[in-house]
Write an enzyme that holds these catalytic residues in place. Structure first.
Site, PDB file in Angstrom:
ATOM      1  N   GLY A   1      -0.884  -5.815  -8.872  1.00 28.52           N
ATOM      2  CA  GLY A   1      -0.282  -6.996  -8.235  1.00 28.52           C
ATOM      3  C   GLY A   1      -1.002  -8.301  -8.511  1.00 28.52           C
ATOM      4  O   GLY A   1      -0.395  -9.311  -8.884  1.00 28.52           O
TER       5      GLY A   1
ATOM      6  N   HIS B   1      -1.087  -0.383  -9.788  1.00 29.69           N
ATOM      7  CA  HIS B   1      -1.676  -1.291  -8.790  1.00 29.69           C
ATOM      8  C   HIS B   1      -2.237  -2.567  -9.447  1.00 29.69           C
ATOM      9  O   HIS B   1      -3.449  -2.816  -9.420  1.00 29.69           O
ATOM     10  CB  HIS B   1      -2.775  -0.563  -7.983  1.00 29.69           C
ATOM     11  CG  HIS B   1      -3.048  -1.198  -6.652  1.00 29.69           C
ATOM     12  ND1 HIS B   1      -3.497  -0.486  -5.556  1.00 29.69           N
ATOM     13  CD2 HIS B   1      -2.961  -2.481  -6.231  1.00 29.69           C
ATOM     14  CE1 HIS B   1      -3.664  -1.306  -4.529  1.00 29.69           C
ATOM     15  NE2 HIS B   1      -3.350  -2.525  -4.914  1.00 29.69           N
TER      16      HIS B   1
ATOM     17  N   GLU C   1      -4.217   7.065  -5.335  1.00 33.01           N
ATOM     18  CA  GLU C   1      -4.348   6.386  -6.626  1.00 33.01           C
ATOM     19  C   GLU C   1      -5.657   6.814  -7.281  1.00 33.01           C
ATOM     20  O   GLU C   1      -6.652   6.997  -6.589  1.00 33.01           O
ATOM     21  CB  GLU C   1      -4.347   4.866  -6.402  1.00 33.01           C
ATOM     22  CG  GLU C   1      -3.026   4.397  -5.819  1.00 33.01           C
ATOM     23  CD  GLU C   1      -3.001   2.895  -5.535  1.00 33.01           C
ATOM     24  OE1 GLU C   1      -4.003   2.205  -5.810  1.00 33.01           O
ATOM     25  OE2 GLU C   1      -1.987   2.417  -5.028  1.00 33.01           O
TER      26      GLU C   1
ATOM     27  N   ARG D   1       0.845  -1.189   0.000  1.00 35.60           N
ATOM     28  CA  ARG D   1       0.000   0.000   0.000  1.00 35.60           C
ATOM     29  C   ARG D   1       0.883   1.242   0.000  1.00 35.60           C
ATOM     30  O   ARG D   1       1.904   1.285   0.708  1.00 35.60           O
ATOM     31  CB  ARG D   1      -0.908   0.038   1.245  1.00 35.60           C
ATOM     32  CG  ARG D   1      -2.095  -0.923   1.211  1.00 35.60           C
ATOM     33  CD  ARG D   1      -3.119  -0.559   0.141  1.00 35.60           C
ATOM     34  NE  ARG D   1      -4.248  -1.484   0.116  1.00 35.60           N
ATOM     35  CZ  ARG D   1      -4.305  -2.629  -0.574  1.00 35.60           C
ATOM     36  NH1 ARG D   1      -3.267  -2.983  -1.322  1.00 35.60           N
ATOM     37  NH2 ARG D   1      -5.383  -3.382  -0.538  1.00 35.60           N
TER      38      ARG D   1
HETATM   39  C1  GLV Z   1      -4.486  -5.523  -3.640  1.00 34.73           C
HETATM   40  O1  GLV Z   1      -3.757  -4.585  -3.403  1.00 34.73           O
HETATM   41  C2  GLV Z   1      -5.041  -6.339  -2.617  1.00 34.73           C
HETATM   42  O2  GLV Z   1      -5.029  -5.959  -1.441  1.00 34.73           O
HETATM   43  O3  GLV Z   1      -5.546  -7.422  -2.965  1.00 34.73           O
END
Ligand code: GLV
Ligand code: GLV
Length: 322
Positions: free
Chosen positions: A289, A287, A268, A239
């Site tokens: 991931g 973002h 963001e 984060r």
């Molecule tokens: C993404 O950042 C999540 O928390 O899944």
């Protein structure tokens, strides 16, 4: 009486909500890209029994107060710093997240970001496309080695461990810092527990995987960057709030650290007039991931299953508290 009402705060594929529609009246915000307007979210929550939410929605006290029927908030993320857990508990609302299904995918992306930052891949791609490549040269776009270096992982949850596992393939030395010791990772991956400051001063790559809480907010600040090695590379895919971005900018600009790979930001979406984006040594991602087709589908399935279970009076598969 009609079917209980469920609101989904983003457009998701219809076939993934069919199971919900069997039992519930389901409505979704009709956009894949934009956040549901706050007023609409509040209005829909007023008669909802379940909400399927995104990390971009603020699920706070005001919302819980106006949602007397609400039983479950299923967040489509492993993180849940967008949800006021105290308020949820006070109103007897179960909160669920989507751990496990995204662990390997997020670890892959984090490692890709680490490699891309160390080996300057985005700069190199731009270089070729901008027709700047005129000859091969010994130090042209020379980056930093990854193999046999030291990686320091801050926040050794399951994603941290999956990153450590990938690091073993690169024959890296693995350090970690976490609230509790992780004996399995120590035994099986050779990860070594160290204090936060030791990790900062000994790692070539500092990888932040810690959730955002009042304790971790701004933990990567001026002092933390000063404690890092010369030539250190900072990677964050948890984060943005755990980083003081002004301090990171200055550390990069002054050469205290070499580069940063960032998948997350304090605000963001980050805009391109943000000082961090003016630096060549910053690799920035939006973002992403857990953003693989397979994993996003698994996350949606898990979130809908959590809603169904809670509304049927069963225990959620992945509640964030007991
Ligand atoms: C993404 O950042 C999540 O928390 O899944
Ligand atoms: C590089 O391409 C080399 O052959 O060393």
């Amino acid at each position: 009486m009609g079917k209980p009402y469920i609101f989904i705060t983003r457009k998701i594929p219809n076939h993934l909500v069919e199971k919900l529609r069997d039992q519930y009246e389901v409505e979704m915000w009709d956009s894949e890209e934009t956040v549901v307007p706050r007023e609409l979210l509040l209005e829909k929550s007023r008669h909802a029994y379940g909400l399927l939410t995104m990390l971009t929605d603020s699920i706070d006290q005001e919302l819980f107060q106006q949602a007397p029927n609400l039983k479950v908030v299923a967040n489509l993320a492993v993180g849940y710093d967008n949800i006021d857990l105290d308020a949820a508990q006070k109103h007897n609302v179960v909160v669920t997240n989507t751990p496990d299904v995204l662990t390997d995918t997020t670890a892959d992306l984090t490692f890709a970001l680490l490699l891309a930052t160390a080996r300057r891949i985005p700069e190199a791609v731009d270089y070729v496309k901008a027709d700047q490549w005129t000859s091969w040269a010994p130090y042209m776009l020379a980056g930093s080695d990854v193999h046999h270096k030291t990686i320091g992982i801050v926040g050794m949850g399951s994603i941290g461990e999956a990153i450590a596992k990938r690091a073993t393939g690169f024959e890296m030395e693995i350090l970690y810092h976490n609230r509790s010791r992780k004996e399995k990772a120590e035994r099986e991956l050779g990860a070594k527990y160290v204090s936060f400051n030791e990790l900062l001063s000994q790692s070539d790559f500092i990888v932040c995987m810690t959730p955002l809480t009042p304790e971790t907010k701004d933990m990567f600040n001026k002092e933390a960057f000063k404690n890092m090695k010369d030539g250190a590379i900072f990677i964050n895919s948890s984060r943005g709030g755990v980083v003081n971005e002004q301090d990171l900018y200055e550390a990069l600009k002054d050469g205290d650290i070499k580069a940063a790979g960032l998948d997350v930001f304090k605000n963001e979406p980050i805009r391109n007039d943000h000082p961090l984006l003016s630096l060549d040594q910053v690799v920035a991602l939006p973002h992403i991931g857990s953003a693989s087709l397979e994993t996003r589908t698994e996350m949606i399935k898990l979130a809908t299953e959590n809603i169904i279970r809670v509304l049927n009076g069963e225990t959620a598969l992945t509640p964030v508290y007991g």
